[in-house]
Design a protein around this motif. Structure first.
Motif, PDB file in Angstrom:
ATOM      1  N   ALA A 201     -44.663 -14.103 -21.320  1.00  0.00           N
ATOM      2  CA  ALA A 201     -43.307 -13.556 -21.187  1.00  0.00           C
ATOM      3  C   ALA A 201     -42.980 -13.199 -19.750  1.00  0.00           C
ATOM      4  O   ALA A 201     -41.829 -13.316 -19.312  1.00  0.00           O
ATOM      5  N   LEU A 202     -43.985 -12.761 -18.994  1.00  0.00           N
ATOM      6  CA  LEU A 202     -43.759 -12.331 -17.614  1.00  0.00           C
ATOM      7  C   LEU A 202     -43.934 -13.457 -16.606  1.00  0.00           C
ATOM      8  O   LEU A 202     -43.644 -13.285 -15.430  1.00  0.00           O
ATOM      9  N   ARG A 203     -44.390 -14.613 -17.077  1.00  0.00           N
ATOM     10  CA  ARG A 203     -44.601 -15.743 -16.176  1.00  0.00           C
ATOM     11  C   ARG A 203     -43.251 -16.356 -15.815  1.00  0.00           C
ATOM     12  O   ARG A 203     -42.343 -16.409 -16.651  1.00  0.00           O
ATOM     13  N   PRO A 204     -43.065 -16.831 -14.584  1.00  0.00           N
ATOM     14  CA  PRO A 204     -41.803 -17.500 -14.230  1.00  0.00           C
ATOM     15  C   PRO A 204     -41.511 -18.662 -15.172  1.00  0.00           C
ATOM     16  O   PRO A 204     -42.431 -19.330 -15.655  1.00  0.00           O
TER      17      PRO A 204
ATOM     18  N   GLU B 282     -49.439 -13.418 -24.955  1.00  0.00           N
ATOM     19  CA  GLU B 282     -47.987 -13.460 -25.141  1.00  0.00           C
ATOM     20  C   GLU B 282     -47.279 -12.667 -24.050  1.00  0.00           C
ATOM     21  O   GLU B 282     -46.221 -13.076 -23.553  1.00  0.00           O
ATOM     22  N   ALA B 283     -47.847 -11.534 -23.675  1.00  0.00           N
ATOM     23  CA  ALA B 283     -47.241 -10.738 -22.610  1.00  0.00           C
ATOM     24  C   ALA B 283     -47.275 -11.473 -21.283  1.00  0.00           C
ATOM     25  O   ALA B 283     -46.297 -11.475 -20.520  1.00  0.00           O
ATOM     26  N   GLU B 284     -48.404 -12.115 -20.982  1.00  0.00           N
ATOM     27  CA  GLU B 284     -48.513 -12.882 -19.740  1.00  0.00           C
ATOM     28  C   GLU B 284     -47.520 -14.037 -19.730  1.00  0.00           C
ATOM     29  O   GLU B 284     -46.909 -14.340 -18.698  1.00  0.00           O
TER      30      GLU B 284
ATOM     31  N   ASN C 228     -50.931  -0.850 -20.563  1.00  0.00           N
ATOM     32  CA  ASN C 228     -51.886  -1.437 -19.622  1.00  0.00           C
ATOM     33  C   ASN C 228     -53.302  -1.431 -20.192  1.00  0.00           C
ATOM     34  O   ASN C 228     -54.148  -2.243 -19.800  1.00  0.00           O
TER      35      ASN C 228
END
Length: 308
Positions: free
Chosen positions: A81-84, A77-79, A7
């Motif tokens: 990956a977690l995006r629908p 990249e993390a956002e 985080n």
């Protein structure tokens, strides 16, 4: 070594972008004191002050400048990956799906399935591979995407299962065979010579058990491992074969089909896949195509089947 708090990457990305604890706090909706504590943790984790005071503001250290681009990319990249998942564009989809099945499925459903796929997603290729056993390992390791068949005790308990259609066994003989004329009684049926389909080489099946209850016995002339081989033999001889009705529709072209004169258990043909593919949009779309094709496919016997 303890695992770092990932985080902190988001916090570091905002701090480096804003260059101010107060502005970073407002952007992340934190109090200034909470943001100051986060900066202290970042300094401890990285072993670098990251932002140092210069006059009335803060300036990044060389280490912070080195991290700024990398951290920004990691957060993006993390956002992502977690995006629908985005809406599936079938026209742009390019993918190969592997379906493991026994003979009969391709002959009866393959052409319509391929045509539907070509119309909706021309870049998708379907690879049919032969099902030699019921080992669930290929589904688990991703070697295959789907499998069709009858769910049994040896089916992996974690697999997802969707019923495609119910099937019943019928009798089949060549056109002009004595059983193609008149009522097929248990006695007439048992008096003929039969083909037994058994992939495990069994000597008897449920039809033999039903005949035994009537004190009848049929003669098994040969045992084969597939419905297609059995139907080829029956087409060229006076042998009788019993096969699933829907699963062998196209394989029985120009042959005579009749209702079995003894009761047998119906079977349910299902589609199986691994749960990790549940949410995959392309996988979900193809599952729907397979289900729809199998539901819409007519029996096509040309005769009415009734068990007397």
């Amino acid at each position: 070594m303890s695992t770092p708090d990932l985080n902190l990457l988001v916090t570091l990305n905002v701090l480096l972008a804003e260059g101010s604890v107060a502005r970073a706090a407002r952007r992340l909706r934190l109090s200034p004191s909470a943001m100051s504590r986060a900066l202290a943790r970042l300094r401890e984790t990285t072993g670098d002050p990251l932002l140092v005071r210069a006059g009335r503001g803060l300036v990044p250290t060389p280490r912070a400048l080195e991290l700024r681009e990398r951290v920004g990319q990691l957060v993006q990249e993390a956002e992502a990956a977690l995006r629908p998942a985005e809406a599936l564009d079938l026209k742009q989809l390019a993918r190969i799906f592997t379906l493991r099945t026994r003979e009969g499925f391709v002959e009866n459903f393959g052409a319509e399935l391929i045509a539907r796929i070509a119309e909706q997603a021309p870049g998708v290729q379907l690879y049919f591979t032969q099902k030699l056993d019921k080992d669930s390992t290929p589904l688990r390791d991703g070697t295959i995407d789907f499998e069709t068949g009858v769910v049994g005790d040896d089916t992996g308990p974690e697999l997802r299962v969707q019923a495609l259609f119910h099937d019943r066994f019928i009798g089949v003989v060549r056109n002009g065979h004595p059983l193609s004329e008149g009522a097929v009684t248990p006695e007439r049926y048992a008096a003929g010579r039969h083909i037994l389909v058994s992939r495990r080489g069994l000597q008897k099946g449920q039809i033999d058990e039903a005949l035994e209850r009537l004190r009848l016995e049929r003669q098994i002339a040969t045992i084969v491992g597939s419905f297609s081989a059995a139907l080829a033999l029956a087409r060229a001889s006076d042998l009788i074969v019993s096969v699933p009705e829907r699963y062998t529709g196209n394989l029985r072209t120009d042959m005579h089909s009749f209702a079995l004169p003894v009761p047998t258990s119906d079977v349910t043909i299902s589609l199986l896949w691994h749960p990790r593919m549940d949410a995959d949009p392309a996988h979900r779309w193809l599952r729907g195509c397979i289900r729809d094709i199998c539901t819409e496919r007519p029996v096509g016997l040309g005769v009415r089947l009734e068990v007397g």
